[in-house]
Design a protein around this motif. Structure first.
Motif, PDB file in Angstrom:
ATOM      1  N   ALA A 151       0.858  -1.075   0.060  1.00 40.74           N
ATOM      2  CA  ALA A 151      -0.074   0.081   0.143  1.00 40.74           C
ATOM      3  C   ALA A 151       0.921   1.396  -0.021  1.00 40.74           C
ATOM      4  O   ALA A 151       0.384   2.117  -0.724  1.00 40.74           O
ATOM      5  CB  ALA A 151      -0.755   0.146   1.330  1.00 40.74           C
ATOM      6  N   SER A 155       1.084   3.790  -3.262  1.00 37.61           N
ATOM      7  CA  SER A 155       0.763   5.164  -2.922  1.00 37.61           C
ATOM      8  C   SER A 155       1.901   6.164  -3.235  1.00 37.61           C
ATOM      9  O   SER A 155       1.557   7.245  -3.783  1.00 37.61           O
ATOM     10  CB  SER A 155       0.299   5.252  -1.398  1.00 37.61           C
ATOM     11  N   LYS A 156       2.891   5.817  -3.037  1.00 35.51           N
ATOM     12  CA  LYS A 156       4.140   6.815  -3.521  1.00 35.51           C
ATOM     13  C   LYS A 156       4.051   6.995  -4.822  1.00 35.51           C
ATOM     14  O   LYS A 156       4.366   8.243  -5.477  1.00 35.51           O
ATOM     15  CB  LYS A 156       5.565   6.124  -2.927  1.00 35.51           C
ATOM     16  N   VAL A 182      -3.630   3.079   3.613  1.00 39.26           N
ATOM     17  CA  VAL A 182      -3.936   4.124   2.871  1.00 39.26           C
ATOM     18  C   VAL A 182      -4.316   5.445   3.425  1.00 39.26           C
ATOM     19  O   VAL A 182      -4.012   6.494   3.248  1.00 39.26           O
ATOM     20  CB  VAL A 182      -4.548   3.871   1.531  1.00 39.26           C
ATOM     21  N   ILE A 185      -1.707   7.988   4.894  1.00 45.30           N
ATOM     22  CA  ILE A 185      -0.876   8.319   3.961  1.00 45.30           C
ATOM     23  C   ILE A 185      -1.431   9.747   3.430  1.00 45.30           C
ATOM     24  O   ILE A 185      -2.612   9.638   2.553  1.00 45.30           O
ATOM     25  CB  ILE A 185      -0.468   7.596   2.726  1.00 45.30           C
ATOM     26  N   VAL A 188      -3.375  10.775  -0.905  1.00 50.29           N
ATOM     27  CA  VAL A 188      -3.899   9.469  -1.451  1.00 50.29           C
ATOM     28  C   VAL A 188      -5.443   9.161  -0.812  1.00 50.29           C
ATOM     29  O   VAL A 188      -5.206   9.325   0.215  1.00 50.29           O
ATOM     30  CB  VAL A 188      -3.219   8.426  -1.891  1.00 50.29           C
ATOM     31  N   SER A 190      -8.091   5.846  -1.078  1.00 49.76           N
ATOM     32  CA  SER A 190      -8.643   4.508  -1.563  1.00 49.76           C
ATOM     33  C   SER A 190     -10.164   4.202  -1.535  1.00 49.76           C
ATOM     34  O   SER A 190     -10.929   4.529  -0.959  1.00 49.76           O
ATOM     35  CB  SER A 190      -7.772   3.214  -0.930  1.00 49.76           C
ATOM     36  N   ILE A 203      -6.128   3.033  -5.895  1.00 48.23           N
ATOM     37  CA  ILE A 203      -5.509   4.197  -4.851  1.00 48.23           C
ATOM     38  C   ILE A 203      -5.817   5.222  -5.729  1.00 48.23           C
ATOM     39  O   ILE A 203      -5.194   5.124  -7.068  1.00 48.23           O
ATOM     40  CB  ILE A 203      -4.492   3.739  -4.522  1.00 48.23           C
ATOM     41  N   SER A 205      -4.839  10.014  -6.446  1.00 42.16           N
ATOM     42  CA  SER A 205      -4.088  10.886  -5.804  1.00 42.16           C
ATOM     43  C   SER A 205      -5.284  12.173  -5.480  1.00 42.16           C
ATOM     44  O   SER A 205      -6.315  12.052  -6.398  1.00 42.16           O
ATOM     45  CB  SER A 205      -3.190  11.537  -6.877  1.00 42.16           C
TER      46      SER A 205
END
Length: 273
Positions: A151, A155-156, A182, A185, A188, A190, A203, A205
């Motif tokens: 995850a 995400s990165k 997620v 973070i 982002v 999900s 996921i 942005s």
């Protein structure tokens, strides 16, 4: 809560109680015993007859699920130990032993199937739901760590490129792990899409894509793919001329004239070198 009742016969009362505990798969302290018959001592201290004990075991849903799993493993030809631990919201049933591959299956599919069947069996015909979790040699924690790492990695990438990324289909338990990771973070979000058993996590942005002044819409990874200015036929920039030179031409240096041999009015004196 189910109730089991059975009579056990052995040489001693202690042996009969031990047989009951082994049969029910629980501790003696959780069983109610009634002695029906005790062995009698005959002449010269010889024991006559056997001990008969009635054992009553009020089985919880957790114990029922544990017995169901023992039956499944026996039919699979696996003799692993099954440990039942009751929790606040249900029960954790651990399968311990060496034969773990057949119990876990590909990405935990067999383990999930056993958990589902045990849960259905334990909660059959009762309104009070008991949450049954089945684990095998710590597989759940290991899988959780892998999913959390996945995850973070996805995400990165989504934050860097601005592109939405869809993961492979997962069961509800694994999707909850991804959503939970997620949520911690920034940048982002999900959500789950699709129908079971192909439901998966997507996921995305939270930052909008950048739009350039020249009207080109692309993600941050497209910085090097910029549209070039159109040139007229036959038009070359100094840079393009340099690119057409051979390696010899690039390295070659024109020799400068020897000023000592020049006289005023000479040809070289009229050229700006």
């Amino acid at each position: 809560m189910a109730e089991k009742k059975e009579i056990f016969t052995a040489k001693t009362i202690e042996e009969a109680k031990a047989m009951a505990a082994q049969k029910f798969g629980t501790e003696e302290s959780r069983i109610s015993f009634s002695v029906i018959e005790e062995p009698k001592k005959g002449i010269f201290g010889k024991i006559k007859g056997e001990a008969k004990v009635e054992a009553v075991f009020k089985q919880s849903k957790a114990d029922s699920a544990g017995d169901y799993i023992r039956t499944i493993l026996k039919n699979m030809g696996i003799e692993n130990e099954v440990k039942v631990t009751e929790t606040e919201d249900g029960a954790l049933i651990e399968i311990l032993g060496d034969t773990t591959g057949a119990v876990i299956g590909r990405r935990g599919e067999t383990l999930d199937a056993i958990q589902y069947l045990a849960s259905m069996s334990a909660n059959r015909g009762d309104k009070d739901y008991c949450r049954i979790t089945v684990d095998c040699c710590g597989y759940r924690e290991k899988r959780k760590a892998i999913l959390e790492e996945l995850a973070v990695k996805i995400s990165k990438t989504v934050i860097r490129t601005g592109r939405t990324s869809a993961l492979e289909p997962m069961n509800p338990y694994e999707r909850r792990i991804i959503h939970s990771a997620v949520a911690n973070i920034e940048g982002v979000v999900s959500k789950s899409v699709g129908e079971e058993p192909y439901r998966k996590v997507v996921i995305s942005s939270t930052a909008p894509r950048r739009e350039r002044k020249d009207g080109y819409k692309g993600d941050r990874g497209d910085r090097d793919r910029r549209p070039r200015r159109d040139k007229k036929p036959g038009e070359y920039t100094p840079r393009s001329m340099d690119m057409m030179k051979t390696s010899f031409e690039k390295d070659y240096k024109r020799p400068k004239p020897d000023d000592s041999n020049l006289v005023e009015g000479d040809l070289y004196g009229k050229i700006d070198i």
